[in-house]
Design a protein around this motif. Structure first.
Motif, PDB file in Angstrom:
ATOM      1  N   UNK A  47      23.525  22.671  -0.377  1.00  0.00           N
ATOM      2  CA  UNK A  47      24.780  22.670  -1.112  1.00  0.00           C
ATOM      3  C   UNK A  47      25.027  21.335  -1.789  1.00  0.00           C
ATOM      4  N   UNK A  48      25.581  21.394  -2.988  1.00  0.00           N
ATOM      5  CA  UNK A  48      25.955  20.202  -3.763  1.00  0.00           C
ATOM      6  C   UNK A  48      27.386  20.390  -4.258  1.00  0.00           C
ATOM      7  N   UNK A  49      27.969  19.357  -4.829  1.00  0.00           N
ATOM      8  CA  UNK A  49      29.381  19.393  -5.223  1.00  0.00           C
ATOM      9  C   UNK A  49      29.698  20.550  -6.178  1.00  0.00           C
ATOM     10  N   UNK A  50      28.866  20.781  -7.178  1.00  0.00           N
ATOM     11  CA  UNK A  50      29.158  21.790  -8.195  1.00  0.00           C
ATOM     12  C   UNK A  50      28.240  23.002  -8.162  1.00  0.00           C
ATOM     13  N   UNK A  51      27.233  22.988  -7.295  1.00  0.00           N
ATOM     14  CA  UNK A  51      26.263  24.090  -7.267  1.00  0.00           C
ATOM     15  C   UNK A  51      25.560  24.133  -5.918  1.00  0.00           C
ATOM     16  N   UNK A  52      24.962  25.270  -5.644  1.00  0.00           N
ATOM     17  CA  UNK A  52      24.066  25.421  -4.502  1.00  0.00           C
ATOM     18  C   UNK A  52      22.660  25.537  -5.070  1.00  0.00           C
ATOM     19  N   UNK A  53      21.685  24.975  -4.357  1.00  0.00           N
ATOM     20  CA  UNK A  53      20.306  24.946  -4.855  1.00  0.00           C
ATOM     21  C   UNK A  53      19.377  25.664  -3.881  1.00  0.00           C
ATOM     22  N   UNK A  54      18.522  26.524  -4.443  1.00  0.00           N
ATOM     23  CA  UNK A  54      17.457  27.169  -3.695  1.00  0.00           C
ATOM     24  C   UNK A  54      16.149  26.628  -4.254  1.00  0.00           C
ATOM     25  N   UNK A  55      15.296  26.090  -3.380  1.00  0.00           N
ATOM     26  CA  UNK A  55      14.020  25.513  -3.793  1.00  0.00           C
ATOM     27  C   UNK A  55      12.897  26.301  -3.129  1.00  0.00           C
ATOM     28  N   UNK A  56      11.974  26.778  -3.935  1.00  0.00           N
ATOM     29  CA  UNK A  56      10.787  27.456  -3.433  1.00  0.00           C
ATOM     30  C   UNK A  56       9.624  26.476  -3.543  1.00  0.00           C
ATOM     31  N   UNK A  57       9.095  26.062  -2.395  1.00  0.00           N
ATOM     32  CA  UNK A  57       7.962  25.136  -2.367  1.00  0.00           C
ATOM     33  C   UNK A  57       6.682  25.938  -2.596  1.00  0.00           C
ATOM     34  N   UNK A  58       5.825  25.419  -3.497  1.00  0.00           N
ATOM     35  CA  UNK A  58       4.602  26.110  -3.896  1.00  0.00           C
ATOM     36  C   UNK A  58       3.389  25.240  -3.628  1.00  0.00           C
ATOM     37  N   UNK A  59       2.254  25.879  -3.463  1.00  0.00           N
ATOM     38  CA  UNK A  59       1.002  25.141  -3.278  1.00  0.00           C
ATOM     39  C   UNK A  59       0.551  24.560  -4.612  1.00  0.00           C
ATOM     40  N   UNK A  60      -0.556  23.846  -4.581  1.00  0.00           N
ATOM     41  CA  UNK A  60      -1.161  23.367  -5.819  1.00  0.00           C
ATOM     42  C   UNK A  60      -1.672  24.577  -6.596  1.00  0.00           C
ATOM     43  N   UNK A  61      -1.690  24.458  -7.900  1.00  0.00           N
ATOM     44  CA  UNK A  61      -2.179  25.560  -8.724  1.00  0.00           C
ATOM     45  C   UNK A  61      -1.304  25.746  -9.947  1.00  0.00           C
ATOM     46  N   UNK A  62      -1.553  26.824 -10.651  1.00  0.00           N
ATOM     47  CA  UNK A  62      -0.801  27.146 -11.862  1.00  0.00           C
ATOM     48  C   UNK A  62       0.571  27.683 -11.476  1.00  0.00           C
ATOM     49  N   UNK A  63       1.623  27.060 -12.004  1.00  0.00           N
ATOM     50  CA  UNK A  63       2.978  27.499 -11.679  1.00  0.00           C
ATOM     51  C   UNK A  63       3.177  28.941 -12.136  1.00  0.00           C
ATOM     52  N   UNK A  64       3.829  29.757 -11.299  1.00  0.00           N
ATOM     53  CA  UNK A  64       3.984  31.174 -11.636  1.00  0.00           C
ATOM     54  C   UNK A  64       5.087  31.400 -12.663  1.00  0.00           C
ATOM     55  N   UNK A  65       5.023  32.550 -13.314  1.00  0.00           N
ATOM     56  CA  UNK A  65       6.150  33.001 -14.123  1.00  0.00           C
ATOM     57  C   UNK A  65       7.236  33.433 -13.160  1.00  0.00           C
ATOM     58  N   UNK A  66       8.475  33.218 -13.534  1.00  0.00           N
ATOM     59  CA  UNK A  66       9.597  33.613 -12.683  1.00  0.00           C
ATOM     60  C   UNK A  66      10.560  34.456 -13.510  1.00  0.00           C
ATOM     61  N   UNK A  67      10.706  35.701 -13.112  1.00  0.00           N
ATOM     62  CA  UNK A  67      11.650  36.601 -13.774  1.00  0.00           C
ATOM     63  C   UNK A  67      12.819  36.790 -12.817  1.00  0.00           C
ATOM     64  N   UNK A  68      14.026  36.561 -13.296  1.00  0.00           N
ATOM     65  CA  UNK A  68      15.217  36.677 -12.464  1.00  0.00           C
ATOM     66  C   UNK A  68      16.065  37.824 -12.983  1.00  0.00           C
ATOM     67  N   UNK A  69      16.451  38.707 -12.066  1.00  0.00           N
ATOM     68  CA  UNK A  69      17.303  39.838 -12.421  1.00  0.00           C
ATOM     69  C   UNK A  69      18.573  39.747 -11.589  1.00  0.00           C
TER      70      UNK A  69
END
Length: 167
Positions: A47-69
């Protein structure tokens, strides 16, 4: 105390045997497990003052595409076509589809170390759930309270996908 000249050699031999039998000193390439093209390792929420943050930790490699619905029902469809509901209740939901990514390594061993269902009590984010890991897609559900908007972005070194949900 009297020691023989052979004592240092015996000690060195014992240490060398212990190192070789435990794998200490193995080259990183031989000890590393392949994760092709990239694996999800963990999900963290803060949690932060103006927003909440979700962080997904990833391995080394090509960053994935992320589709949000965005969803008001918490319903999502698995890659195999099944309709499911996110377990943590909320007033609205985000379903993240990370492709091409996995939550397991190339041998099939899970790489995702976080809980499959993680409830939190923050102003905007109420929980994160690993929904599915198949066919090169990793699905996560984020349960929300009231929120006005969200933003996703990628970071490298180390690789991460970030979702900020504003209050």
């Amino acid at each position: 105390m009297k020691t023989s000249r052979r004592t240092p050699f015996l000690i060195a031999g014992a240490v060398l045997t212990a190192v070789l039998s435990t794998g200490v000193g193995a080259t990183p390439a031989a000890a590393a497990v392949a994760c092709t093209p990239i694996c999800v390792l963990d999900a963290r929420v803060g949690g932060h003052a103006d927003f909440d943050r979700v962080v997904f930790d990833l391995s080394a490699g090509t960053l994935p595409d992320a589709r949000v619905t965005a969803s008001t029902s918490g319903a999502y469809e698995t890659p195999s076509g099944q309709d499911q509901l996110i377990e943590i209740s909320g007033k609205s939901y985000l379903v993240l589809d990370l492709s091409t990514a996995h939550a397991h390594d190339d041998r099939g061993v899970d790489t995702y170390t976080g809980p499959r269902v993680q409830a939190v009590d923050l102003p905007s984010v109420k929980g994160v759930q690993l929904l599915n890991d198949s066919q090169g897609h990793v699905l996560f559900g984020v349960s929300l309270d009231d929120h006005s908007r969200y933003k996703t972005f990628k970071l490298a070194k180390p690789n991460r996908l970030v979702v900020d949900v504003y209050h």
